[in-house]
Scaffold this active site. Structure first.
Site, PDB file in Angstrom:
ATOM      1  N   HIS A 106     -10.495   1.766  -4.276  1.00 58.53           N
ATOM      2  CA  HIS A 106      -9.682   1.646  -3.065  1.00 58.53           C
ATOM      3  C   HIS A 106      -9.236   2.980  -2.488  1.00 58.53           C
ATOM      4  O   HIS A 106      -8.261   3.038  -1.724  1.00 58.53           O
ATOM      5  CB  HIS A 106      -8.477   0.742  -3.330  1.00 58.53           C
ATOM      6  CG  HIS A 106      -8.814  -0.709  -3.204  1.00 58.53           C
ATOM      7  ND1 HIS A 106      -9.403  -1.406  -4.229  1.00 58.53           N
ATOM      8  CD2 HIS A 106      -8.713  -1.566  -2.163  1.00 58.53           C
ATOM      9  CE1 HIS A 106      -9.610  -2.653  -3.831  1.00 58.53           C
ATOM     10  NE2 HIS A 106      -9.207  -2.779  -2.591  1.00 58.53           N
ATOM     11  N   ASP A 174       1.912  -3.426  -2.299  1.00 57.64           N
ATOM     12  CA  ASP A 174       1.738  -4.667  -1.535  1.00 57.64           C
ATOM     13  C   ASP A 174       0.498  -5.430  -1.995  1.00 57.64           C
ATOM     14  O   ASP A 174       0.453  -6.657  -1.918  1.00 57.64           O
ATOM     15  CB  ASP A 174       1.600  -4.359  -0.039  1.00 57.64           C
ATOM     16  CG  ASP A 174       2.944  -4.028   0.602  1.00 57.64           C
ATOM     17  OD1 ASP A 174       3.985  -4.261  -0.048  1.00 57.64           O
ATOM     18  OD2 ASP A 174       2.959  -3.547   1.741  1.00 57.64           O
ATOM     19  N   GLU A 290      11.047  -4.355   3.685  1.00 49.06           N
ATOM     20  CA  GLU A 290      10.005  -3.661   4.434  1.00 49.06           C
ATOM     21  C   GLU A 290      10.163  -3.969   5.916  1.00 49.06           C
ATOM     22  O   GLU A 290      10.839  -4.933   6.297  1.00 49.06           O
ATOM     23  CB  GLU A 290       8.595  -4.083   3.982  1.00 49.06           C
ATOM     24  CG  GLU A 290       8.087  -3.337   2.775  1.00 49.06           C
ATOM     25  CD  GLU A 290       6.588  -3.460   2.557  1.00 49.06           C
ATOM     26  OE1 GLU A 290       6.112  -2.941   1.533  1.00 49.06           O
ATOM     27  OE2 GLU A 290       5.885  -4.042   3.407  1.00 49.06           O
TER      28      GLU A 290
END
Length: 531
Positions: A106, A174, A290
Site C-alpha cells: 500500500h 482507517d 475525524e
C-alpha cells in the site's frame, strides 16, 4: 591432459549445480549482475525468484504511479532467519545490493521498491505460522495486556485474534488491511490518534533486522536508539519482524457497541473549533474524531464508508448545491452492557453546544468490528467495478493549527474547489502533539495541536493522475512559499536537500542512525533519502 579433464569436469559440475539452482527459481529473466551468483549457494536459494511474473507483481503498489522500478529477485521467506541471511549476504559484499520489505503493497510512490535489488515479500511469513510470531496475547504486571505481533500481520487479523480474548489495540488506521510493520514504519493515524496517539506511540518492544543483518530486540529502555529510529523511520534502519502492541479491553457486547454520528457544517471556523473542543475532553470523552470535506462534485457516500441513507443523501445534496462546499464532523463513542442505557445521554452531553447545522445530525449504531473495518466494504465494491486497482496520487499532510484557516482558504477553496478536480475523500481532523514522542523519526509540526489532512485521490488513468499530481505539487509549493510550516505524512521527496528540510532539527540524528544501523545503505532505497 589429466589436469585438463579434471578442471573441465569440475567446471561442468559447477555449471550443472548452478543451472539446477537457477531452475529452482522458475522461468528466469537474464540474471541481473547486481546480485552475485553466490547467493544461489545460500539456504534461501529455493525461496528466491526471478520469475518475470513475480518481478512485476512485487513492483506494484497501491499508488500505481511508479511501476518501472524492477528488482532483480523476490524473496519469499518462511522464517525470520531467511531475511537475516539475505541482508547479511548483501552487507558482506564489497558492492551490496538493495533490500526492501514489502507488506501488503500500500505504498503510494514506490517506497517499497528496490531497483536491481531484492524485494522481501513479508506476507510469505504468514504461511509458516508455527515458526513465526503471528499474534500472541499476553499479560504482564507492568505492561498489562499486550500482543506480540509479526511485522507481516495485517491489522484486521490482529483485531480478530485479540477480540477472542475480549481485547483490542487502541490506535488504528482507517483501513485495516495494512501490515503492522508498514504502519509502524510511518506512524499509523486515524480518528483515535487524539486520544491514544498514533500506532507508533502504542508499542512496548520490537524485534528488528538491521541493515547489518543483525536481529535486535529493542524498546524504550533497551537499544532505544534503534527503537525510536525505526518507529516512523520509513524502513531506513531495519525490518520489523515483531512488535509488542498495547491492548485494552474491547466493548463486550456481542452485537451493537458503537454510536457513530456525523454532523454537517457550512462554516469551516465553527467546524474546526468544535473538533478542537471535542478532542480536549479528557474525562469520559469520545473514542474517535475525524472530519472531512463535502463538495458538490464528490460522492456523499464514498469508499471510506456508506453512512448516509438515500433520503439523507438527497437532503444533503440539495444543501450542497447551494453551498458548494460543506464540512462533516464524524464522532464515535464505544459502549457496552454497563453503559448501554446511558450512552444516548452521554452523547447528548458531548455534542451540546456544538454549532452544526440544525437538522443535519445523523446517527448509526454498529458493531465494534463493523466500524473499525468500515473501509473494507467500499474497497470490495470498487474492486467489483474495476475502480480500486487504479492510480492513487494521494497527498497527506500535517498542518499546524495556526495555519489551518489559511490552508482552508488557499488550498481547499482557491485550489481544490476552484479547479474542481477532486476525485476522492478529503480528510481534515486535529490531533495533539502530546500524544507523540519526539524521539521517534516521524516529523510533525511544532505546535501543540495540528491537523491531519488527507487528499485521497483516485484517477481513471495516467492523464488524470498527472493532473491531480500537478495539483498536489501546486499545493506543496504554495505552502512552502507562504510558510505554512506543514509536514508531509507518508512523505515523498525528489532530492536529499528536500529530505534534510523535511527532517529539520532531526536530520543529523536521522543520518547518524542510518550510519549506525544501515551503514551500507541497503534498506528501503525506494524512499530515495540516501540513495
Amino acid at each position: 591432459m589429466a589436469k585438463f579433464f579434471l578442471s573441465y569436469g569440475y567446471n561442468l559440475i559447477i555449471f550443472f549445480i548452478i543451472s539446477h539452482l537457477m531452475s529452482i527459481l522458475g522461468k528466469l529473466n537474464p540474471w541481473n549482475p547486481s546480485i552475485p551468483y553466490e547467493i544461489l549457494s545460500l539456504n534461501i536459494s529455493s525461496k528466491l525468484s526471478t520469475n518475470s511474473h513475480a518481478i512485476k507483481e512485487s513492483s506494484k503498489d497501491f499508488g500505481k504511479i511508479i511501476q518501472e522500478i524492477l528488482p532483480a529477485a523476490v524473496l519469499y521467506p518462511s522464517c525470520v532467519n531467511d531475511i537475516i541471511d539475505l541482508i547479511q549476504f548483501s552487507h558482506d559484499l564489497s558492492v551490496p545490493f538493495h533490500v526492501a520489505a514489502k507488506g501488503h503493497g500500500h505504498s503510494i510512490r514506490g517506497q517499497a521498491m528496490a531497483k536491481n535489488g531484492v524485494i522481501v515479500e513479508m506476507s510469505s511469513l504468514n504461511n509458516n505460522n508455527n515458526e513465526n510470531c503471528g499474534v500472541r496475547v499476553s499479560w504482564d504486571l507492568g505492561l498489562g495486556f499486550y500482543a506480540d505481533v509479526g511485522g507481516e500481520q495485517l491489522w484486521i487479523d490482529v483485531l480478530c485474534s485479540t477480540l477472542e480474548y475480549g481485547l483490542a489495540p487502541v490506535s488504528w488506521t482507517d483501513y485495516l488491511y495494512l501490515t503492522v510493520g508498514g504502519t509502524l514504519s510511518n506512524a499509523g493515524i486515524s480518528g483515535q490518534t487524539f486520544r491514544y496517539g498514533p500506532q507508533i506511540s502504542n508499542v512496548h518492544e520490537m524485534d528488528v533486522i538491521t541493515g547489518k543483518g543483525e536481529l535486535v530486540t529493542c524498546s524504550k529502555d533497551m537499544n532505544s536508539e534503534l527503537f525510536f529510529g525505526v518507529l516512523g523511520g520509513l524502513g531506513q534502519f531495519g525490518i520489523i519482524t515483531r512488535a509488542r502492541i498495547v491492548l485494552d479491553k474491547a466493548p463486550t457486547r456481542v452485537s451493537i457497541t458503537v454510536k457513530w454520528v456525523r454532523m454537517l457544517y457550512d462554516d469551516f471556523s465553527k467546524f474546526t473549533k468544535d473538533q478542537e473542543h471535542l478532542i480536549s475532553i479528557h474525562h469520559n470523552g469520545l473514542d474517535y474524531v475525524e472530519g472531512s470535506l463535502m463538495m458538490e462534485q464528490s460522492s456523499l457516500n464514498n469508499w471510506r464508508s456508506s453512512f448516509f441513507s438515500p433520503s439523507n443523501q438527497t437532503k444533503i445534496a440539495s444543501l450542497l448545491s447551494k453551498n458548494k462546499i460543506m464540512y462533516c464532523l464524524e464522532i464515535v463513542k464505544y459502549y457496552d452492557d454497563q453503559n448501554a442505557n446511558t450512552i444516548d445521554e452521554e452523547l447528548k452531553k458531548l455534542v451540546k453546544g456544538l454549532r452544526y447545522l440544525g437538522g443535519f445530525i445523523f446517527k448509526k449504531d454498529v458493531s465494534f468490528v463493523e466500524f473499525l473495518n468500515r473501509v473494507r466494504s467500499g474497497e470490495l465494491e470498487l474492486q467489483s467495478k474495476g475502480k480500486w486497482d487504479v492510480p492513487h496520487p494521494w497527498l497527506n499532510l500535517f498542518v499546524p493549527k495556526s495555519s489551518i484557516m489559511h490552508f482552508h482558504a488557499a488550498v481547499f477553496v482557491d485550489i481544490i474547489l476552484r479547479q474542481n478536480k477532486t476525485t476522492g475523500p478529503i480528510l481534515v481532523y486535529p490531533t495533539s502533539r502530546k500524544r507523540w514522542d519526539d524521539r521517534m523519526s516521524t516529523m510533525i509540526p511544532e505546535e501543540e495541536t495540528f491537523y491531519c489532512v488527507g487528499l485521497l485521490h483516485s484517477s481513471s488513468g495516467y492523464k488524470e493522475c498527472k493532473i491531480l499530481d500537478n495539483q498536489n505539487e501546486e499545493i506543496l509549493n504554495y505552502c512552502d512559499e507562504v510558510g505554512l510550516n506543514i509536514k508531509q505524512y507518508l512523505p515523498h521527496y525528489k532530492t536529499k536537500e528536500d529530505w534534510i528540510k523535511h527532517f529539520g532539527k532531526k536530520w543529523n540524528i536521522f543520518q547518524q542512525r542510518k550510519d549506525l544501523f544501515d551503514p551500507k545503505m541497503i534498506l528501503s532505497p525506494g524512499q530515495r533519502i540516501f540513495n
